[in-house]
Design a protein around this motif. Structure first.
Motif, short mmCIF file in Angstrom:
data_model
loop_
_atom_site.label_atom_id
_atom_site.label_comp_id
_atom_site.label_asym_id
_atom_site.label_seq_id
_atom_site.Cartn_x
_atom_site.Cartn_y
_atom_site.Cartn_z
N ALA A 103 0.85 -1.20 0.00
CA ALA A 103 0.00 0.00 0.00
C ALA A 103 0.87 1.24 0.00
O ALA A 103 2.08 1.17 0.21
CB ALA A 103 -0.88 0.01 1.25
N ASP A 104 0.22 2.34 -0.25
CA ASP A 104 0.87 3.64 -0.09
C ASP A 104 0.72 4.00 1.39
O ASP A 104 -0.39 3.97 1.93
CB ASP A 104 0.11 4.63 -0.98
CG ASP A 104 0.76 5.98 -0.99
OD1 ASP A 104 1.01 6.51 0.11
OD2 ASP A 104 1.01 6.49 -2.08
N CYS A 105 1.82 4.33 2.05
CA CYS A 105 1.71 4.47 3.51
C CYS A 105 0.87 5.69 3.92
O CYS A 105 0.32 5.71 5.02
CB CYS A 105 3.08 4.50 4.17
SG CYS A 105 4.03 5.96 3.84
N PRO A 309 18.08 -1.35 -3.75
CA PRO A 309 19.20 -0.41 -3.86
C PRO A 309 19.52 0.32 -2.55
O PRO A 309 20.60 0.89 -2.42
CB PRO A 309 18.75 0.59 -4.94
CG PRO A 309 17.28 0.42 -5.05
CD PRO A 309 16.98 -1.00 -4.67
N SER A 310 18.59 0.35 -1.58
CA SER A 310 18.87 1.05 -0.31
C SER A 310 18.86 0.08 0.88
O SER A 310 18.49 0.47 1.99
CB SER A 310 17.82 2.12 -0.07
OG SER A 310 17.69 2.96 -1.18
N LEU A 311 19.26 -1.15 0.65
CA LEU A 311 19.20 -2.14 1.75
C LEU A 311 20.09 -1.73 2.92
O LEU A 311 21.26 -1.40 2.74
CB LEU A 311 19.66 -3.51 1.22
CG LEU A 311 19.61 -4.64 2.25
CD1 LEU A 311 18.18 -5.01 2.60
CD2 LEU A 311 20.36 -5.88 1.71
N LYS A 312 19.54 -1.77 4.13
CA LYS A 312 20.32 -1.49 5.35
C LYS A 312 20.68 -2.83 6.01
O LYS A 312 19.88 -3.77 5.97
CB LYS A 312 19.50 -0.66 6.35
CG LYS A 312 19.05 0.68 5.80
CD LYS A 312 20.20 1.62 5.60
CE LYS A 312 19.73 2.93 4.97
NZ LYS A 312 20.78 3.77 4.48
N PHE A 336 8.06 2.67 5.04
CA PHE A 336 8.74 2.64 3.74
C PHE A 336 9.62 1.39 3.74
O PHE A 336 10.85 1.46 3.80
CB PHE A 336 9.58 3.91 3.55
CG PHE A 336 8.79 5.18 3.65
CD1 PHE A 336 7.98 5.59 2.60
CD2 PHE A 336 8.84 5.98 4.80
CE1 PHE A 336 7.24 6.77 2.69
CE2 PHE A 336 8.10 7.15 4.90
CZ PHE A 336 7.30 7.55 3.85
N ALA A 337 8.97 0.24 3.69
CA ALA A 337 9.63 -1.01 4.10
C ALA A 337 10.66 -1.55 3.12
O ALA A 337 11.51 -2.33 3.50
CB ALA A 337 8.57 -2.07 4.38
N GLY A 338 10.60 -1.15 1.83
CA GLY A 338 11.56 -1.66 0.85
C GLY A 338 11.54 -3.18 0.84
O GLY A 338 10.49 -3.82 0.68
N VAL A 356 4.98 -1.29 5.36
CA VAL A 356 4.16 -0.89 4.22
C VAL A 356 5.11 -0.59 3.06
O VAL A 356 6.10 0.13 3.25
CB VAL A 356 3.33 0.39 4.54
CG1 VAL A 356 2.36 0.69 3.40
CG2 VAL A 356 2.58 0.25 5.86
N GLU A 357 4.84 -1.17 1.91
CA GLU A 357 5.66 -0.90 0.72
C GLU A 357 4.72 -0.74 -0.46
O GLU A 357 3.85 -1.56 -0.68
CB GLU A 357 6.67 -2.03 0.48
CG GLU A 357 7.44 -1.95 -0.82
CD GLU A 357 8.23 -0.65 -1.03
OE1 GLU A 357 8.96 -0.22 -0.13
OE2 GLU A 357 8.08 -0.05 -2.11
N LYS A 358 4.92 0.33 -1.24
CA LYS A 358 3.97 0.58 -2.31
C LYS A 358 4.43 0.05 -3.67
O LYS A 358 3.62 -0.21 -4.54
CB LYS A 358 3.65 2.06 -2.40
CG LYS A 358 4.71 2.88 -3.07
CD LYS A 358 4.15 4.23 -3.42
CE LYS A 358 4.99 4.99 -4.28
NZ LYS A 358 5.98 5.43 -4.75
#
Ligand code: SAM
Length: 385
Positions: A103-105, A309-312, A336-338, A356-358
Protein backbone atom coordinates in the motif's frame (compact mmCIF):
# COMPACT_ATOMS: atom_id res chain seq x y z
CA UNK A 1 -15.50 23.79 14.24
CA UNK A 2 -13.48 25.54 11.52
CA UNK A 3 -13.48 28.76 13.50
CA UNK A 4 -9.71 28.87 12.87
CA UNK A 5 -10.29 28.63 9.18
CA UNK A 6 -10.87 32.37 8.84
CA UNK A 7 -7.60 33.16 10.61
CA UNK A 8 -5.54 30.97 8.33
CA UNK A 9 -3.07 32.47 5.83
CA UNK A 10 -4.67 32.72 2.39
CA UNK A 11 -3.74 29.76 0.25
CA UNK A 12 -3.03 27.40 3.17
CA UNK A 13 -6.12 25.29 2.52
CA UNK A 14 -5.43 25.30 -1.21
CA UNK A 15 -1.81 24.21 -0.62
CA UNK A 16 -3.00 21.57 1.84
CA UNK A 17 -5.45 20.17 -0.73
CA UNK A 18 -2.73 19.99 -3.40
CA UNK A 19 -0.24 18.45 -0.97
CA UNK A 20 -2.50 15.68 0.25
CA UNK A 21 -3.71 14.87 -3.24
CA UNK A 22 -0.20 14.73 -4.66
CA UNK A 23 0.95 12.26 -2.03
CA UNK A 24 -1.55 9.54 -2.76
CA UNK A 25 -2.03 7.03 -5.51
CA UNK A 26 -5.83 6.96 -5.34
CA UNK A 27 -8.70 9.31 -6.09
CA UNK A 28 -10.31 10.90 -3.02
CA UNK A 29 -13.78 12.19 -2.23
CA UNK A 30 -14.24 15.76 -0.96
CA UNK A 31 -14.81 14.34 2.53
CA UNK A 32 -11.62 12.27 2.45
CA UNK A 33 -9.67 15.28 1.18
CA UNK A 34 -11.19 17.47 3.91
CA UNK A 35 -10.28 14.92 6.62
CA UNK A 36 -6.67 14.70 5.43
CA UNK A 37 -6.24 18.44 5.02
CA UNK A 38 -7.64 18.91 8.55
CA UNK A 39 -4.97 16.58 9.88
CA UNK A 40 -2.30 18.65 8.16
CA UNK A 41 -3.41 22.27 8.59
CA UNK A 42 -6.09 22.06 11.29
CA UNK A 43 -9.90 22.00 10.99
CA UNK A 44 -11.23 22.72 7.51
CA UNK A 45 -14.89 22.79 6.48
CA UNK A 46 -15.84 20.12 3.98
CA UNK A 47 -17.88 22.78 2.16
CA UNK A 48 -14.71 24.89 1.62
CA UNK A 49 -12.93 21.88 0.16
CA UNK A 50 -15.92 21.11 -2.03
CA UNK A 51 -16.15 24.63 -3.41
CA UNK A 52 -12.40 24.81 -4.02
CA UNK A 53 -12.56 21.52 -5.94
CA UNK A 54 -15.56 22.71 -7.92
CA UNK A 55 -13.93 26.05 -8.80
CA UNK A 56 -10.69 24.42 -9.95
CA UNK A 57 -12.03 21.45 -11.90
CA UNK A 58 -10.98 20.76 -14.64
CA UNK A 59 -8.01 23.18 -14.53
CA UNK A 60 -6.33 21.57 -11.50
CA UNK A 61 -8.41 18.50 -10.72
CA UNK A 62 -10.22 15.75 -12.59
CA UNK A 63 -13.59 14.59 -11.31
CA UNK A 64 -13.76 10.84 -11.73
CA UNK A 65 -16.80 8.65 -11.15
CA UNK A 66 -18.79 8.84 -7.90
CA UNK A 67 -17.41 12.20 -6.76
CA UNK A 68 -13.80 11.04 -6.58
CA UNK A 69 -11.18 13.67 -7.42
CA UNK A 70 -7.59 13.34 -8.63
CA UNK A 71 -4.95 16.02 -9.14
CA UNK A 72 -4.06 16.57 -12.80
CA UNK A 73 -0.51 15.42 -13.57
CA UNK A 74 0.34 18.63 -15.43
CA UNK A 75 -0.98 20.94 -12.73
CA UNK A 76 1.06 19.59 -9.81
CA UNK A 77 4.33 21.28 -8.88
CA UNK A 78 7.40 19.57 -10.34
CA UNK A 79 7.84 16.81 -7.78
CA UNK A 80 4.45 16.73 -6.18
CA UNK A 81 3.17 14.66 -9.05
CA UNK A 82 0.40 12.35 -8.01
CA UNK A 83 1.71 8.84 -7.43
CA UNK A 84 1.05 6.54 -10.37
CA UNK A 85 -1.71 4.08 -9.50
CA UNK A 86 -0.44 0.83 -8.00
CA UNK A 87 -1.00 -2.44 -9.81
CA UNK A 88 -3.66 -4.54 -8.07
CA UNK A 89 -2.73 -4.40 -4.39
CA UNK A 90 -1.54 -7.76 -3.10
CA UNK A 91 -2.85 -9.30 0.11
CA UNK A 92 -0.73 -8.61 3.22
CA UNK A 93 2.05 -11.11 3.96
CA UNK A 94 2.93 -12.44 7.39
CA UNK A 95 6.17 -13.90 8.68
CA UNK A 96 5.89 -14.85 12.34
CA UNK A 97 4.96 -11.59 14.12
CA UNK A 98 5.74 -9.41 11.06
CA UNK A 99 3.09 -8.23 8.59
CA UNK A 100 3.84 -6.46 5.31
CA UNK A 101 1.16 -4.43 3.52
CA UNK A 102 1.23 -3.58 -0.18
CA UNK A 103 0.00 0.00 0.00
CA UNK A 104 0.87 3.64 -0.09
CA UNK A 105 1.71 4.47 3.51
CA UNK A 106 -0.11 7.84 3.39
CA UNK A 107 -3.33 6.01 2.53
CA UNK A 108 -2.58 3.17 4.91
CA UNK A 109 -1.80 5.41 7.89
CA UNK A 110 -5.10 7.14 7.53
CA UNK A 111 -6.93 3.87 8.11
CA UNK A 112 -5.08 2.99 11.33
CA UNK A 113 -6.58 3.30 14.81
CA UNK A 114 -5.28 5.94 17.22
CA UNK A 115 -2.49 4.95 19.65
CA UNK A 116 -1.64 1.70 17.87
CA UNK A 117 2.09 2.06 17.02
CA UNK A 118 4.88 1.93 19.62
CA UNK A 119 7.91 2.89 17.49
CA UNK A 120 8.78 3.77 13.90
CA UNK A 121 12.07 2.82 12.32
CA UNK A 122 12.30 3.74 8.70
CA UNK A 123 14.55 4.57 5.80
CA UNK A 124 12.31 6.74 3.63
CA UNK A 125 12.77 8.08 0.14
CA UNK A 126 14.31 11.55 0.67
CA UNK A 127 11.30 13.28 -0.80
CA UNK A 128 9.81 11.59 -3.78
CA UNK A 129 12.53 12.05 -6.29
CA UNK A 130 14.71 8.93 -6.29
CA UNK A 131 11.65 6.66 -6.12
CA UNK A 132 9.64 8.34 -8.90
CA UNK A 133 8.93 6.07 -11.87
CA UNK A 134 11.24 8.21 -13.99
CA UNK A 135 14.21 7.90 -11.60
CA UNK A 136 13.58 4.19 -10.98
CA UNK A 137 13.62 3.59 -14.76
CA UNK A 138 16.96 5.44 -14.97
CA UNK A 139 18.31 3.37 -12.08
CA UNK A 140 17.23 0.13 -13.78
CA UNK A 141 18.75 1.32 -17.11
CA UNK A 142 21.95 2.26 -15.23
CA UNK A 143 22.12 5.71 -16.86
CA UNK A 144 21.44 9.31 -15.82
CA UNK A 145 19.22 10.66 -13.06
CA UNK A 146 19.81 11.00 -9.37
CA UNK A 147 21.31 7.49 -8.95
CA UNK A 148 25.02 7.03 -9.64
CA UNK A 149 27.63 4.31 -9.18
CA UNK A 150 30.38 5.45 -6.79
CA UNK A 151 33.90 5.17 -8.21
CA UNK A 152 35.53 1.79 -7.70
CA UNK A 153 38.86 2.40 -5.98
CA UNK A 154 39.50 -1.06 -4.57
CA UNK A 155 38.35 -3.39 -7.33
CA UNK A 156 34.84 -3.81 -5.82
CA UNK A 157 31.80 -2.94 -7.91
CA UNK A 158 29.68 -0.47 -5.91
CA UNK A 159 25.89 -0.32 -5.70
CA UNK A 160 24.19 2.82 -6.99
CA UNK A 161 23.47 5.57 -4.42
CA UNK A 162 21.21 8.60 -4.88
CA UNK A 163 23.12 11.85 -5.48
CA UNK A 164 21.31 14.51 -3.47
CA UNK A 165 23.38 17.43 -4.74
CA UNK A 166 21.26 17.33 -7.92
CA UNK A 167 18.07 18.39 -6.12
CA UNK A 168 16.81 21.88 -6.96
CA UNK A 169 15.05 24.34 -4.61
CA UNK A 170 11.60 23.11 -5.56
CA UNK A 171 12.56 19.50 -4.91
CA UNK A 172 14.09 20.42 -1.54
CA UNK A 173 10.85 22.19 -0.62
CA UNK A 174 8.95 19.06 -1.60
CA UNK A 175 11.03 17.01 0.84
CA UNK A 176 9.89 19.25 3.68
CA UNK A 177 6.26 19.03 2.62
CA UNK A 178 6.46 15.27 2.20
CA UNK A 179 7.77 14.72 5.76
CA UNK A 180 5.47 17.29 7.30
CA UNK A 181 2.35 15.66 5.85
CA UNK A 182 3.69 12.21 6.69
CA UNK A 183 4.38 13.14 10.33
CA UNK A 184 0.96 14.79 10.72
CA UNK A 185 -0.71 11.58 9.54
CA UNK A 186 1.54 9.48 11.76
CA UNK A 187 1.21 11.39 15.04
CA UNK A 188 -2.31 10.36 16.10
CA UNK A 189 -1.50 6.69 15.42
CA UNK A 190 1.53 6.71 17.73
CA UNK A 191 1.20 6.03 21.42
CA UNK A 192 2.58 8.85 23.60
CA UNK A 193 6.33 8.34 24.04
CA UNK A 194 6.71 6.36 20.78
CA UNK A 195 10.08 6.97 19.15
CA UNK A 196 10.30 7.79 15.45
CA UNK A 197 13.74 7.02 14.04
CA UNK A 198 14.31 8.14 10.48
CA UNK A 199 17.33 7.46 8.26
CA UNK A 200 18.63 10.51 6.50
CA UNK A 201 21.84 11.93 5.07
CA UNK A 202 23.85 15.03 5.91
CA UNK A 203 22.62 16.99 2.88
CA UNK A 204 18.90 16.86 3.53
CA UNK A 205 18.59 15.90 7.21
CA UNK A 206 17.95 19.53 8.25
CA UNK A 207 14.80 19.60 6.09
CA UNK A 208 13.46 16.30 7.38
CA UNK A 209 14.26 17.30 10.93
CA UNK A 210 12.55 20.70 10.61
CA UNK A 211 9.44 19.10 9.14
CA UNK A 212 9.15 16.48 11.90
CA UNK A 213 9.53 19.11 14.62
CA UNK A 214 7.07 21.46 12.95
CA UNK A 215 4.54 18.62 12.71
CA UNK A 216 4.59 18.18 16.51
CA UNK A 217 7.21 15.52 17.22
CA UNK A 218 9.82 16.19 19.86
CA UNK A 219 13.51 16.06 18.88
CA UNK A 220 15.49 13.56 20.99
CA UNK A 221 18.86 13.57 19.22
CA UNK A 222 20.44 11.71 16.38
CA UNK A 223 21.95 8.27 16.01
CA UNK A 224 25.17 8.16 14.04
CA UNK A 225 25.60 5.08 11.89
CA UNK A 226 29.36 5.09 11.40
CA UNK A 227 29.75 3.80 7.91
CA UNK A 228 31.61 4.56 4.71
CA UNK A 229 28.78 5.92 2.55
CA UNK A 230 30.69 6.44 -0.73
CA UNK A 231 29.34 9.99 -0.91
CA UNK A 232 31.64 12.98 -1.35
CA UNK A 233 35.40 13.01 -1.37
CA UNK A 234 35.73 13.30 -5.17
CA UNK A 235 38.01 15.76 -6.94
CA UNK A 236 36.39 18.49 -9.10
CA UNK A 237 34.67 16.93 -12.10
CA UNK A 238 36.74 17.00 -15.31
CA UNK A 239 39.60 18.77 -13.49
CA UNK A 240 41.03 15.90 -11.45
CA UNK A 241 44.63 16.53 -12.47
CA UNK A 242 44.53 20.29 -12.13
CA UNK A 243 43.06 20.09 -8.60
CA UNK A 244 44.44 16.76 -7.53
CA UNK A 245 44.65 17.80 -3.85
CA UNK A 246 41.02 18.96 -3.58
CA UNK A 247 37.86 17.14 -2.43
CA UNK A 248 34.72 19.04 -3.40
CA UNK A 249 32.87 17.74 -0.34
CA UNK A 250 34.01 15.77 2.68
CA UNK A 251 33.91 12.00 2.10
CA UNK A 252 30.91 11.09 4.22
CA UNK A 253 31.69 8.44 6.81
CA UNK A 254 28.46 8.50 8.77
CA UNK A 255 24.72 8.46 8.26
CA UNK A 256 22.35 10.40 10.52
CA UNK A 257 19.26 8.63 11.88
CA UNK A 258 17.01 11.34 13.30
CA UNK A 259 15.43 10.55 16.64
CA UNK A 260 12.01 12.03 17.44
CA UNK A 261 9.36 11.15 19.99
CA UNK A 262 5.65 11.74 20.36
CA UNK A 263 5.36 13.90 23.51
CA UNK A 264 4.94 11.79 26.63
CA UNK A 265 2.09 11.93 29.13
CA UNK A 266 3.34 12.95 32.58
CA UNK A 267 6.77 11.72 33.65
CA UNK A 268 8.74 9.07 31.76
CA UNK A 269 7.88 6.52 34.46
CA UNK A 270 4.14 7.30 34.09
CA UNK A 271 4.37 6.96 30.34
CA UNK A 272 6.30 3.70 30.62
CA UNK A 273 3.62 2.24 32.92
CA UNK A 274 0.73 3.39 30.79
CA UNK A 275 2.04 3.01 27.21
CA UNK A 276 5.23 0.91 27.62
CA UNK A 277 7.17 3.59 25.71
CA UNK A 278 9.12 6.79 26.31
CA UNK A 279 12.71 5.53 26.53
CA UNK A 280 15.22 3.17 24.95
CA UNK A 281 16.00 -0.40 25.91
CA UNK A 282 19.46 -0.60 27.48
CA UNK A 283 22.06 -2.88 25.97
CA UNK A 284 22.57 -4.38 29.43
CA UNK A 285 22.15 -3.29 33.08
CA UNK A 286 25.56 -1.63 32.87
CA UNK A 287 25.36 -0.28 29.34
CA UNK A 288 22.83 2.28 28.10
CA UNK A 289 21.88 2.40 24.44
CA UNK A 290 24.36 4.78 22.77
CA UNK A 291 24.01 7.11 19.81
CA UNK A 292 27.02 5.98 17.74
CA UNK A 293 26.76 2.57 16.09
CA UNK A 294 29.71 1.33 14.04
CA UNK A 295 28.34 -0.42 10.96
CA UNK A 296 29.89 -1.82 7.80
CA UNK A 297 28.18 -1.03 4.50
CA UNK A 298 25.66 -3.76 3.60
CA UNK A 299 27.75 -6.73 2.46
CA UNK A 300 27.34 -8.61 -0.78
CA UNK A 301 26.04 -11.79 0.88
CA UNK A 302 23.16 -9.81 2.41
CA UNK A 303 22.49 -7.80 -0.76
CA UNK A 304 22.09 -11.04 -2.65
CA UNK A 305 19.29 -12.04 -0.28
CA UNK A 306 17.54 -8.69 -0.70
CA UNK A 307 18.75 -6.78 -3.78
CA UNK A 308 17.08 -3.45 -2.89
CA UNK A 309 19.20 -0.41 -3.86
CA UNK A 310 18.87 1.05 -0.31
CA UNK A 311 19.20 -2.14 1.75
CA UNK A 312 20.32 -1.49 5.35
CA UNK A 313 22.31 -4.20 7.13
CA UNK A 314 20.75 -6.52 9.71
CA UNK A 315 23.62 -6.07 12.17
CA UNK A 316 22.80 -2.36 12.46
CA UNK A 317 19.00 -2.63 12.20
CA UNK A 318 18.72 -5.30 14.88
CA UNK A 319 20.53 -3.07 17.40
CA UNK A 320 18.30 -0.13 16.51
CA UNK A 321 15.05 -2.08 16.51
CA UNK A 322 15.86 -3.76 19.82
CA UNK A 323 16.51 -0.41 21.48
CA UNK A 324 13.29 1.21 20.24
CA UNK A 325 10.92 -0.69 22.56
CA UNK A 326 12.18 0.06 26.08
CA UNK A 327 10.32 -2.86 27.67
CA UNK A 328 10.40 -5.08 24.60
CA UNK A 329 6.62 -4.68 24.20
CA UNK A 330 4.59 -3.18 21.36
CA UNK A 331 4.64 -2.89 17.59
CA UNK A 332 7.34 -1.42 15.36
CA UNK A 333 6.26 0.21 12.09
CA UNK A 334 8.33 0.69 8.94
CA UNK A 335 6.10 2.64 6.53
CA UNK A 336 8.74 2.64 3.74
CA UNK A 337 9.63 -1.01 4.10
CA UNK A 338 11.56 -1.66 0.85
CA UNK A 339 12.78 -5.25 1.02
CA UNK A 340 11.43 -5.63 4.56
CA UNK A 341 14.77 -5.43 6.37
CA UNK A 342 13.31 -3.65 9.43
CA UNK A 343 10.60 -6.31 9.74
CA UNK A 344 13.21 -9.05 9.47
CA UNK A 345 15.28 -7.35 12.18
CA UNK A 346 12.20 -7.05 14.44
CA UNK A 347 11.33 -10.71 13.97
CA UNK A 348 14.95 -11.70 14.68
CA UNK A 349 14.90 -9.85 18.01
CA UNK A 350 11.42 -11.15 18.89
CA UNK A 351 9.26 -8.05 18.31
CA UNK A 352 5.97 -7.60 16.46
CA UNK A 353 6.22 -5.38 13.39
CA UNK A 354 4.26 -3.93 10.49
CA UNK A 355 5.67 -2.74 7.16
CA UNK A 356 4.16 -0.89 4.22
CA UNK A 357 5.66 -0.90 0.72
CA UNK A 358 3.97 0.58 -2.31
CA UNK A 359 6.26 -0.52 -5.16
CA UNK A 360 5.08 -3.81 -6.71
CA UNK A 361 8.61 -5.01 -7.42
CA UNK A 362 9.94 -4.25 -3.93
CA UNK A 363 6.85 -5.80 -2.29
CA UNK A 364 7.50 -8.94 -4.31
CA UNK A 365 11.20 -8.80 -3.40
CA UNK A 366 10.30 -8.49 0.30
CA UNK A 367 8.15 -11.61 0.19
CA UNK A 368 11.20 -13.74 -0.52
CA UNK A 369 13.81 -11.54 1.24
CA UNK A 370 12.18 -11.30 4.70
CA UNK A 371 12.43 -15.02 5.62
CA UNK A 372 16.04 -15.11 4.40
CA UNK A 373 17.01 -11.94 6.29
CA UNK A 374 15.40 -13.29 9.47
CA UNK A 375 17.63 -16.38 9.25
CA UNK A 376 20.73 -14.36 8.27
CA UNK A 377 23.46 -14.23 10.92
CA UNK A 378 25.57 -11.09 10.56
CA UNK A 379 29.24 -11.34 11.47
CA UNK A 380 29.78 -10.49 15.15
CA UNK A 381 26.01 -10.08 15.70
CA UNK A 382 25.38 -8.25 19.00
CA UNK A 383 21.60 -8.24 18.84
CA UNK A 384 19.82 -10.47 21.32
CA UNK A 385 16.36 -10.95 22.63
C1 SAM B 1 14.98 3.91 0.98
S1 SAM B 1 13.92 2.63 0.53
C2 SAM B 1 13.90 1.56 1.95
C3 SAM B 1 14.79 0.38 1.80
C4 SAM B 1 14.92 -0.43 3.07
N1 SAM B 1 15.71 0.29 4.03
C5 SAM B 1 15.56 -1.78 2.85
O1 SAM B 1 16.51 -2.11 3.59
O2 SAM B 1 15.12 -2.51 1.96
C6 SAM B 1 12.35 3.42 0.58
C7 SAM B 1 11.20 2.56 0.09
O3 SAM B 1 9.98 3.28 0.28
C8 SAM B 1 9.09 2.94 -0.77
N2 SAM B 1 8.09 4.02 -0.82
C9 SAM B 1 8.22 5.27 -1.35
N3 SAM B 1 7.10 5.99 -1.15
C10 SAM B 1 6.24 5.17 -0.46
C11 SAM B 1 4.92 5.34 0.05
N4 SAM B 1 4.26 6.49 -0.12
N5 SAM B 1 4.34 4.32 0.72
C12 SAM B 1 5.00 3.13 0.90
N6 SAM B 1 6.25 2.91 0.40
C13 SAM B 1 6.87 3.92 -0.26
C14 SAM B 1 10.00 2.84 -2.00
O4 SAM B 1 9.39 2.05 -3.00
C15 SAM B 1 11.25 2.19 -1.39
O5 SAM B 1 11.23 0.79 -1.52
Amino acid sequence: MAENENRRAPGQVRDGIIQVMSLTSKGLTAKEIGDRVSQVVGPVKESSVRSYLRLNTPQLFTREERGVYTLRQDSAPALQRPMPPMATPQAPLTFGRATLHHADCFDWLEQQPANSIHAVITDPPYGLHEYTDEQQAKLRRGRGGVWRIPPSFDGHVRSPVPRFTTLNDEQLKDIRTFFYVWARLLLPRLVPGAHVIVASNPLVSYLVSGALAEAGLERRGEIVRLTMTMRGGDRPKAAHDEFSEVSVMPRSMWEPWLVYRKPIEGRVQDNLRQWRTGGFRRQSQEKPFGDVIPSSPTRKAERELAPHPSLKPQSFLRQLVRSALPLGEGVILDPFAGSGSTLAAAEAVGYASIGVEKDDRYFEMASSAIPKLIRFTPKGDQSRR
